[in-house]
Design a protein around this motif. Sequence first.
Motif, PDB file in Angstrom:
ATOM      1  N   UNK A   1      30.982  23.182  13.174  1.00  0.00           N
ATOM      2  CA  UNK A   1      30.293  24.544  13.012  1.00  0.00           C
ATOM      3  C   UNK A   1      31.514  25.248  12.291  1.00  0.00           C
ATOM      4  N   UNK A   2      32.731  25.294  12.637  1.00  0.00           N
ATOM      5  CA  UNK A   2      33.759  26.021  11.851  1.00  0.00           C
ATOM      6  C   UNK A   2      33.741  25.524  10.415  1.00  0.00           C
ATOM      7  N   UNK A   3      33.678  24.174  10.205  1.00  0.00           N
ATOM      8  CA  UNK A   3      33.895  23.792   8.877  1.00  0.00           C
ATOM      9  C   UNK A   3      32.669  23.618   8.042  1.00  0.00           C
ATOM     10  N   UNK A   4      31.516  23.763   8.734  1.00  0.00           N
ATOM     11  CA  UNK A   4      30.146  23.859   8.070  1.00  0.00           C
ATOM     12  C   UNK A   4      30.007  22.502   7.627  1.00  0.00           C
ATOM     13  N   UNK A   5      30.043  21.247   8.326  1.00  0.00           N
ATOM     14  CA  UNK A   5      29.730  20.227   8.047  1.00  0.00           C
ATOM     15  C   UNK A   5      29.168  19.663   9.062  1.00  0.00           C
ATOM     16  N   UNK A   6      28.440  18.252   9.032  1.00  0.00           N
ATOM     17  CA  UNK A   6      27.741  17.630  10.125  1.00  0.00           C
ATOM     18  C   UNK A   6      28.896  16.878  10.837  1.00  0.00           C
ATOM     19  N   UNK A   7      28.280  16.639  12.397  1.00  0.00           N
ATOM     20  CA  UNK A   7      29.094  16.204  13.155  1.00  0.00           C
ATOM     21  C   UNK A   7      29.379  14.698  12.814  1.00  0.00           C
ATOM     22  N   UNK A   8      28.631  13.924  12.309  1.00  0.00           N
ATOM     23  CA  UNK A   8      28.848  12.686  11.746  1.00  0.00           C
ATOM     24  C   UNK A   8      30.087  12.464  10.932  1.00  0.00           C
ATOM     25  N   UNK A   9      30.311  13.388   9.913  1.00  0.00           N
ATOM     26  CA  UNK A   9      31.350  13.516   9.349  1.00  0.00           C
ATOM     27  C   UNK A   9      32.688  13.960  10.031  1.00  0.00           C
ATOM     28  N   UNK A  10      32.723  14.593  10.760  1.00  0.00           N
ATOM     29  CA  UNK A  10      33.843  14.888  11.636  1.00  0.00           C
ATOM     30  C   UNK A  10      34.194  13.736  12.486  1.00  0.00           C
ATOM     31  N   UNK A  11      33.375  13.117  12.990  1.00  0.00           N
ATOM     32  CA  UNK A  11      33.574  11.727  13.719  1.00  0.00           C
ATOM     33  C   UNK A  11      34.265  10.701  12.768  1.00  0.00           C
ATOM     34  N   UNK A  12      33.783  10.461  11.651  1.00  0.00           N
ATOM     35  CA  UNK A  12      34.216   9.497  10.699  1.00  0.00           C
ATOM     36  C   UNK A  12      35.645   9.672  10.482  1.00  0.00           C
ATOM     37  N   UNK A  13      36.125  11.043  10.129  1.00  0.00           N
ATOM     38  CA  UNK A  13      37.490  11.535   9.663  1.00  0.00           C
ATOM     39  C   UNK A  13      38.479  11.395  10.960  1.00  0.00           C
ATOM     40  N   UNK A  14      38.054  11.906  11.991  1.00  0.00           N
ATOM     41  CA  UNK A  14      38.702  11.407  13.485  1.00  0.00           C
ATOM     42  C   UNK A  14      38.944  10.147  13.663  1.00  0.00           C
ATOM     43  N   UNK A  15      37.854   9.233  13.477  1.00  0.00           N
ATOM     44  CA  UNK A  15      38.093   7.739  13.734  1.00  0.00           C
ATOM     45  C   UNK A  15      39.240   7.168  12.791  1.00  0.00           C
ATOM     46  N   UNK A  16      39.001   7.831  11.505  1.00  0.00           N
ATOM     47  CA  UNK A  16      40.245   7.166  10.676  1.00  0.00           C
ATOM     48  C   UNK A  16      41.514   8.050  11.083  1.00  0.00           C
ATOM     49  N   UNK A  17      41.590   8.817  11.392  1.00  0.00           N
ATOM     50  CA  UNK A  17      42.969   9.323  11.850  1.00  0.00           C
ATOM     51  C   UNK A  17      43.512   8.851  13.121  1.00  0.00           C
ATOM     52  N   UNK A  18      42.470   8.514  13.877  1.00  0.00           N
ATOM     53  CA  UNK A  18      43.051   7.504  15.174  1.00  0.00           C
ATOM     54  C   UNK A  18      43.605   6.137  14.749  1.00  0.00           C
ATOM     55  N   UNK A  19      42.974   5.532  13.749  1.00  0.00           N
ATOM     56  CA  UNK A  19      43.375   4.137  13.209  1.00  0.00           C
ATOM     57  C   UNK A  19      44.970   4.420  12.549  1.00  0.00           C
TER      58      UNK A  19
END
Length: 223
Positions: free
Chosen positions: A178-196
């Motif tokens: 909501x803050x970044x005005x993008x969909x939740x799937x995009x957020x999850x994808x980037x966070x997964x990459x950051x986790x790796x």
Amino acid sequence: MLFFPTEKFLDDFDYFTRIFSKNGYRKVLKPGEVNTVQDDLSHRLYFIYKGIIKTVIRNEYCDEKIMTFFKEGCIYGDMSLFSGLPITYSSISVTDSEVYYLSKDRAIELFLADSEFALKLMRQSCARHYYTFKRVASISFLNVEERLTLLLKSASNYDSQKEWLEPIMNLTHECMSEILNVNRTTISKILCEYHKQGIIKKQGRKILFSRKIYEQPSFEETF
């Protein structure tokens, strides 16, 4: 940028605490409690003594968007106070919070009579507008990964000396999208990459941030 940088105004904290407690009223807020309402005309000047307050805007369909978060030391409500126009946002407590507020008449009386108060108030007001424009620029020009990095930086407890930093507040995937005005799937994808990459890790329902997060490029280093 997401959190208004009250670290720059720490020297003013005791001063505003004294002014607002002496001339105003104290109000205690629970998480989720609304403090000001969008389009209201009952103008007040607020000082956050404790906690985190978020400001949101709503359209005619009652869709809500988060604008920014204010921490202790912040003053808000000033522009509508002097313009006489309706408040352009609602303010909602994110944590247990404690605020002081001045009535419109008392705030203007102090502003005209006390040059130190007027100068400190305008200093915060100008800084807030500066950071608002920075946020608009970040939304307009930065890619999603850079914006998410900036969001995570602003939500981390960077005063801690630990390797893994706890968030100042709980940011869900829905809140980030909501803050970044993008969909939740995009957020999850980037966070997964950051986790790796070892930049973030989960601890229960919390996301902890490694100090590596500050090595990631974001708006503050590029503007």
